[in-house]
Design an enzyme around this catalytic site. Structure first.
Site, PDB file in Angstrom:
ATOM      1  N   GLU A 284      -7.365 -25.340 -17.148  1.00 20.71           N
ATOM      2  CA  GLU A 284      -6.332 -26.012 -16.243  1.00 20.71           C
ATOM      3  C   GLU A 284      -4.847 -25.867 -16.696  1.00 20.71           C
ATOM      4  O   GLU A 284      -4.167 -26.411 -17.504  1.00 20.71           O
ATOM      5  CB  GLU A 284      -6.609 -27.287 -15.883  1.00 20.71           C
ATOM      6  CG  GLU A 284      -7.992 -27.911 -15.561  1.00 20.71           C
ATOM      7  CD  GLU A 284      -8.312 -29.476 -16.073  1.00 20.71           C
ATOM      8  OE1 GLU A 284      -7.678 -30.433 -15.650  1.00 20.71           O
ATOM      9  OE2 GLU A 284      -9.362 -29.287 -16.923  1.00 20.71           O
TER      10      GLU A 284
ATOM     11  N   HIS B  21      -5.687 -37.527 -12.622  1.00 13.40           N
ATOM     12  CA  HIS B  21      -5.551 -36.470 -11.769  1.00 13.40           C
ATOM     13  C   HIS B  21      -5.095 -37.148 -10.246  1.00 13.40           C
ATOM     14  O   HIS B  21      -5.824 -36.719  -9.198  1.00 13.40           O
ATOM     15  CB  HIS B  21      -6.933 -36.173 -11.609  1.00 13.40           C
ATOM     16  CG  HIS B  21      -7.635 -35.224 -12.741  1.00 13.40           C
ATOM     17  ND1 HIS B  21      -6.619 -34.492 -13.425  1.00 13.40           N
ATOM     18  CD2 HIS B  21      -8.675 -35.093 -13.225  1.00 13.40           C
ATOM     19  CE1 HIS B  21      -7.394 -33.757 -14.362  1.00 13.40           C
ATOM     20  NE2 HIS B  21      -8.335 -34.171 -14.113  1.00 13.40           N
TER      21      HIS B  21
ATOM     22  N   HIS C  82      -8.913 -27.132 -10.718  1.00  9.32           N
ATOM     23  CA  HIS C  82      -9.774 -27.651 -11.866  1.00  9.32           C
ATOM     24  C   HIS C  82     -11.002 -26.894 -11.803  1.00  9.32           C
ATOM     25  O   HIS C  82     -12.138 -27.667 -11.807  1.00  9.32           O
ATOM     26  CB  HIS C  82     -10.014 -29.199 -11.437  1.00  9.32           C
ATOM     27  CG  HIS C  82     -10.545 -29.887 -12.827  1.00  9.32           C
ATOM     28  ND1 HIS C  82     -11.792 -29.799 -13.311  1.00  9.32           N
ATOM     29  CD2 HIS C  82      -9.926 -31.063 -13.485  1.00  9.32           C
ATOM     30  CE1 HIS C  82     -12.046 -30.249 -14.455  1.00  9.32           C
ATOM     31  NE2 HIS C  82     -10.841 -31.381 -14.365  1.00  9.32           N
TER      32      HIS C  82
HETATM   33  C1  GLA Z   1     -10.009 -33.182 -17.038  1.00 11.82           C
HETATM   34  C2  GLA Z   1      -9.931 -34.336 -17.892  1.00 11.82           C
HETATM   35  C3  GLA Z   1     -11.241 -34.659 -18.538  1.00 11.82           C
HETATM   36  C4  GLA Z   1     -12.198 -35.057 -17.114  1.00 11.82           C
HETATM   37  C5  GLA Z   1     -12.086 -33.938 -16.336  1.00 11.82           C
HETATM   38  C6  GLA Z   1     -12.942 -34.405 -15.128  1.00 11.82           C
HETATM   39  O1  GLA Z   1     -10.220 -32.033 -17.751  1.00 11.82           O
HETATM   40  O2  GLA Z   1      -9.151 -34.037 -19.097  1.00 11.82           O
HETATM   41  O3  GLA Z   1     -11.298 -35.846 -19.353  1.00 11.82           O
HETATM   42  O4  GLA Z   1     -11.680 -36.283 -16.438  1.00 11.82           O
HETATM   43  O5  GLA Z   1     -10.714 -33.608 -16.131  1.00 11.82           O
HETATM   44  O6  GLA Z   1     -14.167 -34.723 -15.218  1.00 11.82           O
END
Ligand code: GLA
Length: 390
Positions: free
Chosen positions: A354, A140, A214
Protein backbone atom coordinates in the site's frame (compact mmCIF):
# COMPACT_ATOMS: atom_id res chain seq x y z
CA UNK A 1 -8.89 22.32 -19.79
CA UNK A 2 -12.65 22.11 -20.38
CA UNK A 3 -12.16 20.94 -23.95
CA UNK A 4 -9.73 18.25 -22.81
CA UNK A 5 -12.30 16.97 -20.35
CA UNK A 6 -15.05 17.00 -23.01
CA UNK A 7 -12.83 15.09 -25.38
CA UNK A 8 -12.01 12.52 -22.72
CA UNK A 9 -15.65 11.99 -21.87
CA UNK A 10 -16.63 11.59 -25.51
CA UNK A 11 -13.79 9.20 -26.21
CA UNK A 12 -14.73 7.35 -23.03
CA UNK A 13 -18.38 7.05 -24.05
CA UNK A 14 -17.32 5.49 -27.35
CA UNK A 15 -15.47 2.83 -25.43
CA UNK A 16 -18.47 1.90 -23.35
CA UNK A 17 -19.93 -1.07 -25.13
CA UNK A 18 -23.01 -1.35 -22.95
CA UNK A 19 -24.19 -3.41 -20.03
CA UNK A 20 -23.15 -7.01 -20.02
CA UNK A 21 -21.67 -6.94 -23.50
CA UNK A 22 -18.81 -9.26 -24.28
CA UNK A 23 -18.13 -10.17 -20.68
CA UNK A 24 -16.15 -13.33 -20.27
CA UNK A 25 -16.04 -15.09 -16.93
CA UNK A 26 -12.87 -15.14 -14.84
CA UNK A 27 -11.42 -17.68 -17.23
CA UNK A 28 -7.94 -18.24 -18.50
CA UNK A 29 -8.96 -17.35 -22.06
CA UNK A 30 -6.76 -14.82 -23.76
CA UNK A 31 -7.97 -11.28 -24.18
CA UNK A 32 -6.78 -9.17 -27.08
CA UNK A 33 -7.75 -6.71 -29.80
CA UNK A 34 -8.96 -3.19 -29.18
CA UNK A 35 -9.15 -1.81 -25.65
CA UNK A 36 -12.69 -2.04 -24.28
CA UNK A 37 -14.66 -1.05 -21.22
CA UNK A 38 -17.91 -2.83 -20.50
CA UNK A 39 -20.32 -2.26 -17.66
CA UNK A 40 -22.78 -4.61 -15.99
CA UNK A 41 -25.08 -4.34 -12.97
CA UNK A 42 -23.51 -6.02 -9.93
CA UNK A 43 -26.32 -5.73 -7.35
CA UNK A 44 -27.05 -2.97 -4.88
CA UNK A 45 -26.19 -1.87 -1.37
CA UNK A 46 -28.34 0.36 0.84
CA UNK A 47 -30.63 1.00 -2.16
CA UNK A 48 -27.70 2.14 -4.32
CA UNK A 49 -26.97 0.31 -7.56
CA UNK A 50 -23.45 -1.09 -7.92
CA UNK A 51 -21.81 -1.64 -11.31
CA UNK A 52 -18.90 -3.76 -12.38
CA UNK A 53 -16.62 -2.49 -15.14
CA UNK A 54 -14.43 -4.84 -17.14
CA UNK A 55 -11.50 -3.08 -18.78
CA UNK A 56 -9.41 -4.94 -21.32
CA UNK A 57 -6.25 -3.68 -23.01
CA UNK A 58 -4.32 -6.25 -25.03
CA UNK A 59 -3.66 -9.40 -23.04
CA UNK A 60 -4.57 -7.73 -19.74
CA UNK A 61 -7.97 -7.47 -18.07
CA UNK A 62 -9.12 -5.74 -14.89
CA UNK A 63 -12.50 -5.66 -13.18
CA UNK A 64 -13.47 -2.70 -10.99
CA UNK A 65 -16.54 -2.37 -8.76
CA UNK A 66 -18.17 0.97 -8.01
CA UNK A 67 -18.57 -0.40 -4.45
CA UNK A 68 -15.38 0.66 -2.65
CA UNK A 69 -13.65 1.25 -6.00
CA UNK A 70 -12.61 -2.37 -5.55
CA UNK A 71 -10.18 -4.02 -7.98
CA UNK A 72 -12.04 -7.32 -8.09
CA UNK A 73 -9.87 -9.23 -10.55
CA UNK A 74 -6.60 -8.53 -12.37
CA UNK A 75 -5.77 -11.03 -15.11
CA UNK A 76 -2.23 -10.89 -16.45
CA UNK A 77 -0.16 -13.39 -18.45
CA UNK A 78 2.54 -15.70 -17.15
CA UNK A 79 5.72 -16.45 -19.09
CA UNK A 80 3.70 -18.59 -21.54
CA UNK A 81 1.07 -15.88 -22.13
CA UNK A 82 -1.56 -17.59 -19.95
CA UNK A 83 -3.93 -15.18 -18.18
CA UNK A 84 -4.60 -15.74 -14.47
CA UNK A 85 -6.28 -13.58 -11.87
CA UNK A 86 -3.53 -12.43 -9.50
CA UNK A 87 -5.52 -10.40 -6.98
CA UNK A 88 -7.54 -11.59 -3.98
CA UNK A 89 -11.27 -10.87 -3.87
CA UNK A 90 -14.80 -12.25 -3.76
CA UNK A 91 -17.10 -13.49 -6.51
CA UNK A 92 -20.23 -11.55 -5.47
CA UNK A 93 -21.12 -8.15 -4.06
CA UNK A 94 -22.97 -9.91 -1.26
CA UNK A 95 -19.73 -11.45 0.01
CA UNK A 96 -18.01 -8.05 0.14
CA UNK A 97 -20.98 -6.50 1.93
CA UNK A 98 -21.96 -9.22 4.41
CA UNK A 99 -18.37 -10.00 5.45
CA UNK A 100 -17.62 -6.26 5.67
CA UNK A 101 -14.54 -7.12 3.56
CA UNK A 102 -12.46 -7.18 6.77
CA UNK A 103 -9.21 -7.68 4.84
CA UNK A 104 -10.03 -4.74 2.50
CA UNK A 105 -9.45 -6.86 -0.66
CA UNK A 106 -8.75 -4.54 -3.61
CA UNK A 107 -10.45 -1.56 -2.00
CA UNK A 108 -9.77 2.15 -2.07
CA UNK A 109 -8.88 3.28 1.42
CA UNK A 110 -9.87 6.65 2.89
CA UNK A 111 -10.06 9.02 4.46
CA UNK A 112 -6.97 7.78 6.26
CA UNK A 113 -5.01 4.71 5.19
CA UNK A 114 -3.66 2.66 8.11
CA UNK A 115 -3.84 3.55 11.82
CA UNK A 116 -4.34 6.69 13.87
CA UNK A 117 -3.36 6.12 17.50
CA UNK A 118 -6.37 5.86 19.83
CA UNK A 119 -8.39 7.27 16.91
CA UNK A 120 -7.45 10.78 17.99
CA UNK A 121 -5.65 13.74 16.45
CA UNK A 122 -5.47 17.49 16.95
CA UNK A 123 -5.54 19.93 14.05
CA UNK A 124 -5.43 23.74 14.40
CA UNK A 125 -6.14 23.38 18.13
CA UNK A 126 -9.19 21.13 17.79
CA UNK A 127 -9.19 17.48 18.79
CA UNK A 128 -11.09 14.93 16.71
CA UNK A 129 -12.15 11.51 17.99
CA UNK A 130 -12.52 8.82 15.32
CA UNK A 131 -14.10 5.37 15.52
CA UNK A 132 -11.95 2.77 17.29
CA UNK A 133 -12.34 -0.10 14.82
CA UNK A 134 -8.97 -1.77 15.44
CA UNK A 135 -8.70 -1.68 19.19
CA UNK A 136 -7.29 0.66 20.54
CA UNK A 137 -6.82 2.50 17.23
CA UNK A 138 -8.69 3.73 14.17
CA UNK A 139 -7.88 1.84 10.97
CA UNK A 140 -8.47 2.62 7.28
CA UNK A 141 -10.96 5.46 7.71
CA UNK A 142 -13.13 4.10 10.54
CA UNK A 143 -16.36 2.08 10.64
CA UNK A 144 -17.57 2.96 7.14
CA UNK A 145 -14.55 4.01 5.13
CA UNK A 146 -14.21 4.72 1.41
CA UNK A 147 -13.92 0.95 0.88
CA UNK A 148 -17.64 0.61 1.73
CA UNK A 149 -19.00 3.59 -0.23
CA UNK A 150 -20.59 3.48 -3.66
CA UNK A 151 -18.55 5.68 -6.02
CA UNK A 152 -19.82 7.41 -9.20
CA UNK A 153 -18.02 6.11 -12.27
CA UNK A 154 -17.26 7.60 -15.69
CA UNK A 155 -15.33 5.74 -18.36
CA UNK A 156 -12.70 7.98 -19.95
CA UNK A 157 -9.51 7.59 -21.95
CA UNK A 158 -6.10 8.58 -20.71
CA UNK A 159 -3.28 8.87 -23.25
CA UNK A 160 -5.19 6.49 -25.53
CA UNK A 161 -5.69 3.90 -22.82
CA UNK A 162 -9.06 3.02 -21.27
CA UNK A 163 -9.66 4.42 -17.82
CA UNK A 164 -12.38 4.61 -15.19
CA UNK A 165 -12.83 7.79 -13.18
CA UNK A 166 -14.43 7.28 -9.75
CA UNK A 167 -15.62 10.09 -7.52
CA UNK A 168 -16.92 10.19 -3.98
CA UNK A 169 -17.94 13.24 -1.95
CA UNK A 170 -17.51 12.62 1.76
CA UNK A 171 -19.64 15.06 3.77
CA UNK A 172 -18.19 17.29 6.49
CA UNK A 173 -17.99 15.24 9.70
CA UNK A 174 -18.31 11.83 8.06
CA UNK A 175 -16.58 9.31 10.35
CA UNK A 176 -15.81 12.44 12.45
CA UNK A 177 -13.25 13.81 10.00
CA UNK A 178 -13.55 17.56 9.34
CA UNK A 179 -14.35 19.07 5.92
CA UNK A 180 -16.27 18.02 2.84
CA UNK A 181 -13.74 15.89 1.00
CA UNK A 182 -14.15 15.52 -2.77
CA UNK A 183 -12.09 12.59 -4.01
CA UNK A 184 -11.46 11.43 -7.56
CA UNK A 185 -9.59 8.24 -8.30
CA UNK A 186 -8.79 7.27 -11.89
CA UNK A 187 -7.78 3.74 -12.81
CA UNK A 188 -6.02 3.66 -16.20
CA UNK A 189 -5.37 0.23 -17.71
CA UNK A 190 -2.33 0.67 -19.89
CA UNK A 191 -1.45 -1.28 -23.02
CA UNK A 192 1.78 -2.52 -21.43
CA UNK A 193 -0.10 -4.22 -18.53
CA UNK A 194 -0.09 -1.46 -15.99
CA UNK A 195 -2.71 -0.19 -13.59
CA UNK A 196 -2.13 3.51 -13.07
CA UNK A 197 -4.02 5.00 -10.13
CA UNK A 198 -4.33 8.79 -9.94
CA UNK A 199 -5.76 10.18 -6.71
CA UNK A 200 -7.02 13.76 -6.28
CA UNK A 201 -8.80 15.35 -3.34
CA UNK A 202 -9.94 18.77 -2.18
CA UNK A 203 -11.58 19.95 1.03
CA UNK A 204 -13.53 22.96 2.33
CA UNK A 205 -12.00 22.76 5.86
CA UNK A 206 -8.56 21.75 7.06
CA UNK A 207 -8.43 17.97 7.42
CA UNK A 208 -6.09 14.96 7.24
CA UNK A 209 -6.06 12.54 4.29
CA UNK A 210 -4.09 9.43 3.33
CA UNK A 211 -5.44 7.58 0.29
CA UNK A 212 -4.31 4.19 -0.97
CA UNK A 213 -5.48 0.95 -2.55
CA UNK A 214 -5.44 -2.28 -0.55
CA UNK A 215 -5.08 -4.90 -3.35
CA UNK A 216 -3.44 -8.20 -2.39
CA UNK A 217 -1.26 -9.96 -4.93
CA UNK A 218 -0.43 -13.57 -5.52
CA UNK A 219 1.49 -13.75 -8.79
CA UNK A 220 1.00 -17.51 -9.00
CA UNK A 221 -2.76 -16.92 -9.09
CA UNK A 222 -5.35 -16.05 -6.46
CA UNK A 223 -6.18 -19.01 -4.23
CA UNK A 224 -3.11 -21.05 -5.17
CA UNK A 225 -1.31 -20.99 -1.82
CA UNK A 226 1.14 -18.72 -0.05
CA UNK A 227 3.40 -15.99 -1.35
CA UNK A 228 6.33 -17.26 0.77
CA UNK A 229 8.35 -18.00 -2.39
CA UNK A 230 7.71 -14.60 -3.98
CA UNK A 231 10.79 -12.41 -3.92
CA UNK A 232 10.30 -8.84 -2.77
CA UNK A 233 12.57 -5.90 -3.31
CA UNK A 234 11.87 -2.56 -1.60
CA UNK A 235 13.71 0.68 -2.37
CA UNK A 236 13.89 1.59 1.29
CA UNK A 237 16.80 1.93 3.72
CA UNK A 238 14.54 2.78 6.65
CA UNK A 239 11.17 1.81 8.09
CA UNK A 240 8.88 3.13 10.81
CA UNK A 241 9.06 0.70 13.78
CA UNK A 242 5.80 0.16 15.67
CA UNK A 243 4.56 -0.67 19.16
CA UNK A 244 2.49 -3.75 20.03
CA UNK A 245 -0.66 -2.08 18.61
CA UNK A 246 1.15 -1.38 15.30
CA UNK A 247 1.40 2.38 15.88
CA UNK A 248 4.75 3.93 14.81
CA UNK A 249 6.95 5.03 17.71
CA UNK A 250 8.11 8.01 15.63
CA UNK A 251 11.59 6.74 14.74
CA UNK A 252 12.87 6.05 11.24
CA UNK A 253 15.12 3.05 11.84
CA UNK A 254 17.66 1.59 9.40
CA UNK A 255 16.70 -1.78 7.88
CA UNK A 256 20.36 -2.84 7.67
CA UNK A 257 21.10 -6.03 9.58
CA UNK A 258 17.41 -6.82 10.26
CA UNK A 259 14.69 -8.96 8.60
CA UNK A 260 13.23 -5.64 7.41
CA UNK A 261 16.02 -5.31 4.83
CA UNK A 262 14.54 -5.89 1.36
CA UNK A 263 17.00 -3.73 -0.55
CA UNK A 264 18.05 -6.91 -2.37
CA UNK A 265 15.29 -9.22 -3.70
CA UNK A 266 14.51 -11.67 -0.86
CA UNK A 267 11.95 -14.46 -0.51
CA UNK A 268 9.19 -13.33 1.83
CA UNK A 269 9.13 -16.71 3.60
CA UNK A 270 12.85 -16.50 4.43
CA UNK A 271 12.35 -14.30 7.49
CA UNK A 272 8.63 -13.85 8.22
CA UNK A 273 8.78 -16.33 11.12
CA UNK A 274 11.74 -14.61 12.75
CA UNK A 275 11.66 -13.63 16.43
CA UNK A 276 12.72 -10.06 15.61
CA UNK A 277 10.49 -7.91 17.86
CA UNK A 278 8.88 -6.01 14.96
CA UNK A 279 7.95 -9.26 13.19
CA UNK A 280 6.53 -10.61 16.44
CA UNK A 281 4.33 -7.50 16.82
CA UNK A 282 3.03 -7.81 13.26
CA UNK A 283 2.73 -11.64 13.27
CA UNK A 284 4.89 -11.26 10.20
CA UNK A 285 5.35 -8.21 7.99
CA UNK A 286 2.86 -5.40 8.58
CA UNK A 287 4.99 -2.26 8.47
CA UNK A 288 5.59 0.97 6.66
CA UNK A 289 8.88 1.40 4.78
CA UNK A 290 10.34 4.86 4.17
CA UNK A 291 11.07 4.98 0.45
CA UNK A 292 14.50 6.19 -0.65
CA UNK A 293 13.36 9.07 -2.81
CA UNK A 294 15.27 11.66 -4.80
CA UNK A 295 12.15 13.86 -5.05
CA UNK A 296 10.97 14.75 -1.54
CA UNK A 297 8.22 17.08 -2.75
CA UNK A 298 6.30 13.83 -3.50
CA UNK A 299 5.35 14.83 -7.04
CA UNK A 300 7.51 12.53 -9.15
CA UNK A 301 6.94 8.85 -9.76
CA UNK A 302 9.84 6.81 -8.42
CA UNK A 303 10.33 3.07 -8.22
CA UNK A 304 9.27 1.67 -4.83
CA UNK A 305 9.03 -2.12 -5.04
CA UNK A 306 9.34 -5.18 -7.21
CA UNK A 307 7.75 -8.59 -6.65
CA UNK A 308 8.91 -11.64 -8.61
CA UNK A 309 7.37 -15.10 -8.81
CA UNK A 310 9.91 -17.34 -10.49
CA UNK A 311 7.44 -20.25 -10.84
CA UNK A 312 5.03 -18.35 -13.16
CA UNK A 313 7.55 -15.75 -14.35
CA UNK A 314 5.16 -12.94 -13.39
CA UNK A 315 6.59 -9.71 -12.00
CA UNK A 316 4.98 -6.65 -10.42
CA UNK A 317 6.85 -3.36 -10.28
CA UNK A 318 5.40 -0.50 -8.25
CA UNK A 319 6.20 3.18 -8.76
CA UNK A 320 4.70 5.95 -6.70
CA UNK A 321 4.80 9.62 -5.76
CA UNK A 322 4.20 8.65 -2.10
CA UNK A 323 6.83 8.72 0.67
CA UNK A 324 5.99 5.28 2.10
CA UNK A 325 4.77 1.77 1.40
CA UNK A 326 2.99 -0.58 3.80
CA UNK A 327 4.01 -4.17 3.17
CA UNK A 328 1.41 -6.45 4.76
CA UNK A 329 1.92 -10.19 4.32
CA UNK A 330 -1.72 -11.29 4.74
CA UNK A 331 -0.95 -12.33 8.34
CA UNK A 332 -4.54 -12.09 9.56
CA UNK A 333 -6.09 -14.22 6.79
CA UNK A 334 -7.31 -17.24 8.74
CA UNK A 335 -9.10 -19.55 6.32
CA UNK A 336 -12.58 -18.13 6.97
CA UNK A 337 -12.90 -16.15 3.70
CA UNK A 338 -13.37 -17.88 0.33
CA UNK A 339 -12.08 -16.08 -2.73
CA UNK A 340 -13.18 -15.67 -6.35
CA UNK A 341 -12.04 -19.18 -7.25
CA UNK A 342 -13.87 -20.66 -4.26
CA UNK A 343 -10.78 -21.53 -2.24
CA UNK A 344 -10.15 -20.39 1.36
CA UNK A 345 -7.56 -17.71 2.00
CA UNK A 346 -5.12 -18.66 4.74
CA UNK A 347 -2.26 -16.79 6.34
CA UNK A 348 0.21 -15.50 3.74
CA UNK A 349 -1.95 -16.30 0.69
CA UNK A 350 -1.44 -12.78 -0.67
CA UNK A 351 0.59 -9.66 0.01
CA UNK A 352 -0.52 -6.04 0.01
CA UNK A 353 1.82 -3.19 -0.92
CA UNK A 354 0.00 0.00 0.00
CA UNK A 355 1.67 3.18 -1.23
CA UNK A 356 0.89 5.89 1.30
CA UNK A 357 1.97 8.56 3.76
CA UNK A 358 3.11 7.02 7.03
CA UNK A 359 0.63 5.57 9.55
CA UNK A 360 -0.41 7.93 12.37
CA UNK A 361 1.20 10.95 10.66
CA UNK A 362 -1.27 13.40 12.29
CA UNK A 363 0.40 12.56 15.63
CA UNK A 364 4.01 12.71 14.35
CA UNK A 365 5.13 16.20 13.29
CA UNK A 366 8.43 14.70 12.02
CA UNK A 367 6.59 12.61 9.37
CA UNK A 368 5.62 14.08 5.95
CA UNK A 369 2.37 16.00 6.51
CA UNK A 370 -1.06 14.54 5.69
CA UNK A 371 -2.86 17.85 6.32
CA UNK A 372 -4.99 19.12 3.42
CA UNK A 373 -6.32 22.69 3.50
CA UNK A 374 -8.96 24.52 1.46
CA UNK A 375 -7.46 25.73 -1.82
CA UNK A 376 -4.96 22.86 -1.97
CA UNK A 377 -5.35 19.78 -4.18
CA UNK A 378 -3.98 16.44 -3.03
CA UNK A 379 -2.42 14.65 -5.99
CA UNK A 380 -0.88 11.23 -5.80
CA UNK A 381 -0.09 8.55 -8.37
CA UNK A 382 0.86 4.88 -8.14
CA UNK A 383 1.52 2.46 -11.01
CA UNK A 384 1.30 -1.31 -10.68
CA UNK A 385 3.25 -2.57 -13.67
CA UNK A 386 2.95 -6.27 -14.50
CA UNK A 387 5.40 -8.25 -16.56
CA UNK A 388 6.55 -11.76 -17.30
CA UNK A 389 10.12 -12.99 -17.47
CA UNK A 390 11.52 -16.21 -18.94
C1 GLA B 1 -3.34 -3.05 6.82
C2 GLA B 1 -2.95 -3.13 8.24
C3 GLA B 1 -3.03 -4.54 8.68
C4 GLA B 1 -4.39 -5.11 8.43
C5 GLA B 1 -4.75 -4.98 7.00
C6 GLA B 1 -6.16 -5.43 6.74
O1 GLA B 1 -2.38 -3.55 5.99
O2 GLA B 1 -1.68 -2.60 8.50
O3 GLA B 1 -2.71 -4.61 10.03
O4 GLA B 1 -5.34 -4.42 9.18
O5 GLA B 1 -4.61 -3.64 6.60
O6 GLA B 1 -6.43 -6.68 7.24
Amino acid sequence: MTSTVTMLVRAGAALLLGAGLGLAGASSSQAGGKPTITKEPFGSVGGKAVDRYTITNGNFRVRVLTYGGILQTVETPDRHGRLTNVTLGFKTLNEYVTSGNPAYFGALIGRYGNRIANGRFTLDGRTYQLAINNDPNSLHGGDVGFDKRVWSATPVTNGGDPALRLTYVSPDGEENYPGTLRTTVTYTITRDKGIRIDYQATTDKATVVNLTNHAYWNLGGEGTGTIDDHKLQLNASRYTPVDATLIPNGRLDPVAGTPMDFREPTAIGARNRSNFQQIVYGRGYDHNWVLDRRDTSYRKLERAAKVTDSASGRTLTISTTEPGIQFYGGNFLDGTLYGTSGRAYRQGDGLALETQHFPDSPNHPNFPSTVLRPGQTLKSTTIYQFGASR
